[in-house]
Design an enzyme around this catalytic site. Structure first.
Site, PDB file in Angstrom:
ATOM      1  N   GLU A 182      -6.397  -7.895 -19.428  1.00 30.66           N
ATOM      2  CA  GLU A 182      -6.465  -8.573 -20.732  1.00 30.66           C
ATOM      3  C   GLU A 182      -7.548  -8.000 -21.629  1.00 30.66           C
ATOM      4  O   GLU A 182      -8.530  -8.687 -21.966  1.00 30.66           O
ATOM      5  CB  GLU A 182      -6.655 -10.089 -20.548  1.00 30.66           C
ATOM      6  CG  GLU A 182      -5.510 -10.751 -19.827  1.00 30.66           C
ATOM      7  CD  GLU A 182      -5.598 -12.275 -19.776  1.00 30.66           C
ATOM      8  OE1 GLU A 182      -6.542 -12.834 -20.353  1.00 30.66           O
ATOM      9  OE2 GLU A 182      -4.715 -12.891 -19.167  1.00 30.66           O
TER      10      GLU A 182
ATOM     11  N   GLU B  62       0.509 -12.042 -14.551  1.00 30.28           N
ATOM     12  CA  GLU B  62       0.017 -13.426 -14.497  1.00 30.28           C
ATOM     13  C   GLU B  62       1.003 -14.332 -15.210  1.00 30.28           C
ATOM     14  O   GLU B  62       1.554 -13.964 -16.251  1.00 30.28           O
ATOM     15  CB  GLU B  62      -1.338 -13.590 -15.208  1.00 30.28           C
ATOM     16  CG  GLU B  62      -2.518 -13.010 -14.473  1.00 30.28           C
ATOM     17  CD  GLU B  62      -3.842 -13.280 -15.192  1.00 30.28           C
ATOM     18  OE1 GLU B  62      -3.944 -14.276 -15.947  1.00 30.28           O
ATOM     19  OE2 GLU B  62      -4.765 -12.475 -14.990  1.00 30.28           O
TER      20      GLU B  62
HETATM   21  O1  IFM Z   1      -7.955 -17.648 -15.540  1.00 30.89           O
HETATM   22  C1  IFM Z   1      -7.438 -16.805 -16.507  1.00 30.89           C
HETATM   23  C2  IFM Z   1      -7.442 -15.362 -16.015  1.00 30.89           C
HETATM   24  O2  IFM Z   1      -8.702 -14.954 -15.626  1.00 30.89           O
HETATM   25  C3  IFM Z   1      -6.951 -14.448 -17.115  1.00 30.89           C
HETATM   26  N1  IFM Z   1      -5.703 -14.893 -17.634  1.00 30.89           N
HETATM   27  C4  IFM Z   1      -5.557 -16.275 -18.007  1.00 30.89           C
HETATM   28  C5  IFM Z   1      -6.015 -17.169 -16.861  1.00 30.89           C
HETATM   29  C6  IFM Z   1      -5.861 -18.654 -17.259  1.00 30.89           C
HETATM   30  O3  IFM Z   1      -6.626 -18.935 -18.379  1.00 30.89           O
END
Ligand code: IFM
Length: 487
Positions: free
Chosen positions: A204, A393
């Site tokens: 990210e 994710e």
């Molecule tokens: O916990 C975070 C993760 O570290 C990065 N992506 C989003 C998740 C939820 O907010």
């Protein structure tokens, strides 16, 4: 008294009066009659099912075995920065409970695990001499995963920058950080890629830049003016490209590498060709600072025009590095970011304002639109001819009340996952090349500035005892994996 234990007892009384069955205390198993039911909701054969975590959010043991401090250690200890006043000094104590946690993965039936390597464990000062004890932890973890039939997918940077680099270079404000990042990746890939065959560079980029250097919500907590922020953005993208090159140069031949980016998800207002095209154009423009430059080797004209005098300073060589060929694209997909509509303007799209009544999950930011999971990989595949995508994710926070038997009936999380996975299955059925899915997260963990108050795990963690308990969503995920189709 806890609301859920009250309502559960109340339900039990009514159920008894009506002669209805009550909730089982044990994890649910799939009823056998479902096995024979024909379904068209299967994922492709060999689809990879995994869970995801990150080092800082779960490991704890922040001063053990020579680990150096990270910017997040420092930040979490500044009073007022973390909503519940917590820190991640212990977190899920995964550093000492890794074998137990691998068994949780095995019980789910997952075939892959996405974790991150803590840069300050391998290089306590960010550069210089490596710390063999830090590497030894990941060596053990990787071996444990493989012994249990779970493929390790490692992320090199999930925001825990060594504090020493913040002090020495100003973190990602300097291109020096991108260069020493590549040195660390070269070392990690050299040591681990005999067993870790998939490597993610940066997790990210968009969030770490915007929240860490623009809005000041994440470590290092800066609020830079736009020009400097764009330069940070460029250095992070450069760090990604240098890391790809480091894996190619120092990893075992055939090691696969790519980013894990939280794509700005642009969704057509509804599924009509003109809106779909508008959403594709919007995807390219709104991801110009990361995915577009990584995959096209140029900042878009509109990006540069809107940045004006604040545009980043870069060379043609930088762009070539940023666009180093990747093997797969990792997409973190949680929410819709924008709804696009066709427009008769120069840009070729307009963005519809999101109504305040738009639904969201327990975290306010987590607006819920399952179709983000269909459109995001589809846009990426069509815009950039990407041949291999992982959903790196997806998941949600929930209140996760515990009932009198210690169970968590997280039906909202199950609802969310079921709907997003249904859209992912739709994408794969149409040939969008998504090869795997990593659910965020294996465990409740330290949710950055929300501390432990927002839980994302499919296993509940009691942070006092460190006991892990599968939630209903763990049962749902196990059944989904078992049938390779949405349960
Ligand atoms: O916990 C975070 C993760 O570290 C990065 N992506 C989003 C998740 C939820 O907010």
């Amino acid at each position: 008294m806890h609301f859920n234990s009250l309502s559960r007892r109340h339900f039990a009384r009514i159920a008894a009066a009506l002669g209805l069955p009550t909730l089982p205390a044990e994890p649910l198993r799939a009823a056998s009659h479902r096995d024979d039911r024909p379904t068209d909701r299967r994922f492709p054969d060999g689809f990879i099912w995994g869970t995801a975590t990150s080092a800082f959010q779960i490991e704890g043991a922040v001063s053990e075995d020579g680990r150096g401090p990270s910017i997040w250690d420092r930040y979490a200890h500044i009073p007022g920065k973390i909503a519940d006043g917590s820190d991640a000094d212990v977190a899920c104590d995964h550093y000492h409970r890794d074998t137990e946690d691998v068994q949780l993965m095995k019980a789910l039936g997952t075939t892959a695990y996405r974790f991150s390597i803590a840069w300050p464990r391998l290089f306590p000062d960010g550069l210089g001499a490596p710390n063999p004890k830090g590497l030894a932890f990941y060596d053990r973890l990787v071996d444990e995963l493989l012994a249990n039939g779970i493929a390790p997918f490692a992320t090199m940077y999930h925001w825990d920058l060594p504090q020493a680099l913040q002090e020495r270079f100003g973190g990602w404000r300097s291109r020096d950080t991108a260069e020493v990042f590549a040195d660390y990746v070269a070392y990690a890939a050299g040591r681990l890629s005999d067993r870790v065959r998939h490597i993610f560079t940066v997790n990210e980029c968009a969030r770490l830049v915007q929240l860490g250097y623009g809005l000041g919500y994440d470590a290092p907590g800066l609020t830079l003016p736009q020009g400097e922020l764009n330069q940070v953005r460029h250095h992070v993208a450069l760090g990604h490209g240098l890391a790809v090159q480091a894996v190619r140069a120092h990893g075992r031949p055939g090691t696969k590498v790519g980013p894990a980016e939280n794509i700005v998800a642009c969704i057509p207002a509804f599924d009509a060709p003109a809106h779909v095209r508008a959403a594709e154009i919007a995807t390219r423009e709104l991801n110009a600072g990361y995915l577009t430059v990584m995959l096209e080797g140029n900042y878009t004209d509109a990006f540069l025009a809107s940045a004006g005098a604040d545009a980043p300073k870069y060379t043609a060589e930088d762009l070539a590095i940023i666009a180093s060929p990747i093997d797969f694209l990792g997409l973190n997909v949680y929410k819709p970011d924008q709804y696009a509509v066709a427009a008769d303007n120069e840009a070729g799209f307009a963005l519809a304002p999101l109504p305040t009544s738009f639904p969201h999950m327990y975290s306010d930011w987590l607006r819920v639109a399952p179709e983000a999971m269909y459109w995001s990989p589809r846009h990426a595949a069509r815009l950039w001819n990407v041949k291999s995508i992982y959903i790196t994710e997806n998941g949600t926070s929930a209140t996760d009340e515990v009932d009198a038997d210690g169970r968590v009936w997280d039906l909202d999380r199950v609802m969310y996952l079921r709907n997003y996975l249904t859209q992912l299955q739709r994408a794969t059925a149409e040939g969008v090349p998504v090869q795997g899915y990593f659910l965020w997260s294996l465990l409740d963990n330290f949710e950055w500035q929300d501390g432990f108050e927002k839980r994302y795990g499919i296993h509940r963690v009691d942070f006092k005892t460190q006991v892990r308990t599968p939630k209903l969503s763990a049962d749902f995920y196990r059944e989904t994996i078992r049938r390779n189709g949405v349960a």
